[in-house]
Design a protein around this motif. Structure first.
Motif, mmCIF file in Angstrom:
data_model
loop_
_atom_site.group_PDB
_atom_site.id
_atom_site.type_symbol
_atom_site.label_atom_id
_atom_site.label_comp_id
_atom_site.label_asym_id
_atom_site.label_seq_id
_atom_site.Cartn_x
_atom_site.Cartn_y
_atom_site.Cartn_z
ATOM 1 N N ARG A 72 0.738 -1.048 -0.035
ATOM 2 C CA ARG A 72 -0.068 -0.033 0.017
ATOM 3 C C ARG A 72 0.760 1.245 -0.093
ATOM 4 O O ARG A 72 0.236 2.387 0.149
ATOM 5 C CB ARG A 72 -0.935 -0.209 1.205
ATOM 6 N N ASP A 73 2.219 1.240 -0.162
ATOM 7 C CA ASP A 73 2.973 2.337 0.043
ATOM 8 C C ASP A 73 4.335 2.219 -1.038
ATOM 9 O O ASP A 73 5.315 1.655 -0.586
ATOM 10 C CB ASP A 73 3.719 2.042 1.509
ATOM 11 N N PRO A 74 4.094 2.580 -2.402
ATOM 12 C CA PRO A 74 5.022 2.475 -3.252
ATOM 13 C C PRO A 74 6.321 3.250 -2.919
ATOM 14 O O PRO A 74 7.480 2.598 -3.399
ATOM 15 C CB PRO A 74 4.331 2.803 -4.608
ATOM 16 N N TYR A 75 6.190 4.354 -1.955
ATOM 17 C CA TYR A 75 7.365 4.957 -1.624
ATOM 18 C C TYR A 75 8.443 4.030 -0.798
ATOM 19 O O TYR A 75 9.675 4.217 -1.005
ATOM 20 C CB TYR A 75 7.042 6.208 -0.737
ATOM 21 N N SER A 76 7.858 3.275 -0.090
ATOM 22 C CA SER A 76 8.630 2.564 0.722
ATOM 23 C C SER A 76 9.462 1.310 0.049
ATOM 24 O O SER A 76 10.620 0.911 0.087
ATOM 25 C CB SER A 76 8.083 1.865 2.199
ATOM 26 N N TRP A 77 8.646 0.809 -0.977
ATOM 27 C CA TRP A 77 9.143 -0.057 -1.908
ATOM 28 C C TRP A 77 10.250 0.492 -2.759
ATOM 29 O O TRP A 77 11.461 -0.064 -3.049
ATOM 30 C CB TRP A 77 8.234 -0.567 -2.965
ATOM 31 N N ALA A 78 10.052 2.074 -3.150
ATOM 32 C CA ALA A 78 11.060 2.725 -3.729
ATOM 33 C C ALA A 78 12.693 2.872 -2.957
ATOM 34 O O ALA A 78 13.718 2.749 -3.179
ATOM 35 C CB ALA A 78 10.754 3.915 -4.219
ATOM 36 N N LEU A 79 12.203 3.118 -1.504
ATOM 37 C CA LEU A 79 13.360 3.174 -0.736
ATOM 38 C C LEU A 79 14.114 1.814 -0.460
ATOM 39 O O LEU A 79 15.354 1.951 -0.393
ATOM 40 C CB LEU A 79 12.903 3.621 0.766
ATOM 41 N N ASP A 80 13.477 0.632 -0.588
ATOM 42 C CA ASP A 80 14.037 -0.652 -0.600
ATOM 43 C C ASP A 80 14.899 -1.032 -1.910
ATOM 44 O O ASP A 80 16.112 -1.378 -1.661
ATOM 45 C CB ASP A 80 13.096 -1.686 -0.463
ATOM 46 N N ALA A 81 14.166 -0.556 -2.856
ATOM 47 C CA ALA A 81 15.097 -0.441 -4.417
ATOM 48 C C ALA A 81 16.209 0.458 -4.232
ATOM 49 O O ALA A 81 17.424 -0.083 -4.600
ATOM 50 C CB ALA A 81 14.303 0.249 -5.438
ATOM 51 N N PHE A 82 16.345 1.769 -3.664
ATOM 52 C CA PHE A 82 17.318 2.375 -3.443
ATOM 53 C C PHE A 82 18.445 1.516 -2.717
ATOM 54 O O PHE A 82 19.624 1.789 -3.100
ATOM 55 C CB PHE A 82 17.026 3.799 -2.445
ATOM 56 N N ALA A 83 18.148 0.934 -1.619
ATOM 57 C CA ALA A 83 19.093 0.115 -0.839
ATOM 58 C C ALA A 83 19.901 -0.718 -1.570
ATOM 59 O O ALA A 83 21.149 -0.774 -1.463
ATOM 60 C CB ALA A 83 18.417 -0.452 0.268
ATOM 61 N N ARG A 84 19.337 -1.500 -2.540
ATOM 62 C CA ARG A 84 19.834 -2.454 -3.315
ATOM 63 C C ARG A 84 20.690 -1.945 -4.587
ATOM 64 O O ARG A 84 21.682 -2.277 -4.812
ATOM 65 C CB ARG A 84 18.967 -3.544 -3.912
ATOM 66 N N LEU A 85 20.023 -0.787 -5.105
ATOM 67 C CA LEU A 85 20.546 0.093 -5.987
ATOM 68 C C LEU A 85 22.023 0.794 -5.572
ATOM 69 O O LEU A 85 23.239 0.514 -5.999
ATOM 70 C CB LEU A 85 19.655 1.063 -6.550
ATOM 71 N N GLY A 86 22.033 1.151 -4.423
ATOM 72 C CA GLY A 86 23.159 2.032 -3.800
ATOM 73 C C GLY A 86 24.228 0.891 -3.446
ATOM 74 O O GLY A 86 25.509 1.372 -3.249
ATOM 75 N N GLN A 87 23.911 -0.324 -3.322
ATOM 76 C CA GLN A 87 24.927 -1.411 -3.312
ATOM 77 C C GLN A 87 25.458 -2.127 -4.282
ATOM 78 O O GLN A 87 26.095 -2.907 -4.578
ATOM 79 C CB GLN A 87 24.590 -2.653 -2.344
ATOM 80 N N SER A 88 25.161 -1.502 -5.571
ATOM 81 C CA SER A 88 25.306 -1.749 -7.172
ATOM 82 C C SER A 88 24.863 -3.327 -7.266
ATOM 83 O O SER A 88 25.483 -4.120 -8.012
ATOM 84 C CB SER A 88 26.916 -1.814 -7.204
ATOM 85 N N ARG A 89 23.715 -3.724 -6.573
ATOM 86 C CA ARG A 89 23.083 -4.881 -6.812
ATOM 87 C C ARG A 89 22.134 -5.119 -7.869
ATOM 88 O O ARG A 89 21.198 -4.262 -7.821
ATOM 89 C CB ARG A 89 22.597 -5.588 -5.466
ATOM 90 N N SER A 90 22.285 -5.691 -9.069
ATOM 91 C CA SER A 90 21.355 -5.610 -10.227
ATOM 92 C C SER A 90 20.138 -5.882 -9.956
ATOM 93 O O SER A 90 19.142 -5.487 -10.560
ATOM 94 C CB SER A 90 21.958 -6.535 -11.254
ATOM 95 N N GLU A 91 19.827 -6.896 -8.880
ATOM 96 C CA GLU A 91 18.452 -7.090 -8.316
ATOM 97 C C GLU A 91 17.414 -5.732 -8.049
ATOM 98 O O GLU A 91 16.331 -5.535 -8.092
ATOM 99 C CB GLU A 91 18.374 -8.006 -7.143
ATOM 100 N N GLY A 92 18.463 -4.898 -7.756
ATOM 101 C CA GLY A 92 17.851 -3.547 -7.556
ATOM 102 C C GLY A 92 17.207 -2.886 -8.656
ATOM 103 O O GLY A 92 16.040 -2.264 -8.534
ATOM 104 N N LEU A 93 17.450 -3.297 -9.743
ATOM 105 C CA LEU A 93 16.945 -2.707 -11.034
ATOM 106 C C LEU A 93 15.631 -3.309 -11.303
ATOM 107 O O LEU A 93 14.699 -2.686 -11.744
ATOM 108 C CB LEU A 93 17.991 -3.002 -12.330
ATOM 109 N N ALA A 94 15.480 -4.617 -11.151
ATOM 110 C CA ALA A 94 14.247 -5.316 -11.300
ATOM 111 C C ALA A 94 13.153 -4.599 -10.181
ATOM 112 O O ALA A 94 11.994 -4.493 -10.680
ATOM 113 C CB ALA A 94 14.568 -6.638 -10.908
ATOM 114 N N ARG A 95 13.676 -4.427 -9.135
ATOM 115 C CA ARG A 95 12.681 -3.670 -8.059
ATOM 116 C C ARG A 95 12.342 -2.282 -8.665
ATOM 117 O O ARG A 95 11.130 -1.727 -8.150
ATOM 118 C CB ARG A 95 13.431 -3.659 -6.831
#
Length: 258
Positions: free
Chosen positions: A119-142
């Motif tokens: 119910r909160d896409p912004y928190s999902w975006a912050l989760d994606a940020f955490a993975r993207l910031g670690q240069s993990r390609s799964e972050g791109l899928a998220r």
């Protein structure tokens, strides 16, 4: 109930919410004061994201970080009501983002029920940020899943932009930076932070004149007094000119790079 930020009265009310929150930082209960205001407004997740990102930044900058007054249990539990949990979550996770604490952010989001996050896409975006910031390609899928649900909400796009920018080893990083900037209103033309990210992408692609012009436009647009961001922009400008100079040195004598 659905609200839109384009309504002048509502936009003014949200601005007052930010102003009110910043005057209560000396009281450790300031997040609860913000909750009350957002409850009165019946704020949407988009509005909560806008308000909490700004408040979290100002609280951190003035030595009143949300991390010092909120506990992870307030973020990961169900909370007494949806607005309270969401407000605390947006404040806490946004502060972790500004601190570049990607591993902690990922861990905290991982404890939030999926039913709440859905119910909160912004928190999902912050989760994606955490993975993207670690240069993990799964972050791109998220990130792509977030884009499917959040659309072109500017605050969400900025979270994703920040993550891709931080993830220096991500595949096709420059491509994603440019694509995200393009999704912002007017392609980010009036947004100094978006132009800063765009300049980074152009620099990595070797498009130095465009990168230099872009970062110069960002410097012109930056509001006066924002010294920390100004320093980041000046650093990017120095990186662009240094990269261009190194290219010139690598060329045969008599040739000049475009």
């Amino acid at each position: 109930m659905t609200h839109t930020l384009s309504t002048p009265d509502r936009a003014a009310a949200l601005a007052r919410a930010v102003s009110h929150a910043t005057t209560t930082f000396a009281d450790p209960r300031w997040p609860a004061c913000l909750v009350e205001v957002l409850q009165d407004l019946d704020a949407t997740w988009q509005e909560s994201a806008q308000v909490c990102a700004g408040v979290a930044w100002q609280a951190r900058a003035t030595g009143h970080s949300a991390l010092g007054v909120l506990h992870p249990d307030q973020i990961t539990g169900h909370g007494p009501d949806p607005v309270t949990g969401r407000t605390y979550r947006h404040l806490y996770l946004s502060t972790l983002r500004y601190d570049f604490r990607c591993r902690t952010l990922e861990s905290v989001v991982g404890k939030v029920p999926v039913s709440v996050l859905n119910r909160d896409p912004y928190s999902w975006a912050l989760d994606a940020f955490a993975r993207l910031g670690q240069s993990r390609s799964e972050g791109l899928a998220r990130m792509e899943r977030v884009l499917d649900t959040a659309g072109d909400h500017p605050g969400t796009l900025h979270v994703l932009l920040h993550g891709v920018w931080l993830g220096g080893l991500l595949p096709r990083r420059a491509h994603w930076l440019l694509a995200l900037v393009d999704r912002l209103p007017d392609g980010g033309a009036g947004d100094p932070i978006a132009l800063f990210r765009k300049s980074s992408a152009l620099r990595s692609l070797g498009r130095y004149p465009e990168a230099l012009d872009t970062i110069d436009r960002a410097l012109e647009l930056l509001p006066p007094g924002d010294l920390a961001v100004h320093a980041d922009l000046v650093r990017e400008r120095a990186l662009v000119t240094a990269a261009h100079d190194l290219t010139q040195l690598a060329l045969p004598v008599g040739k000049v790079a475009p």
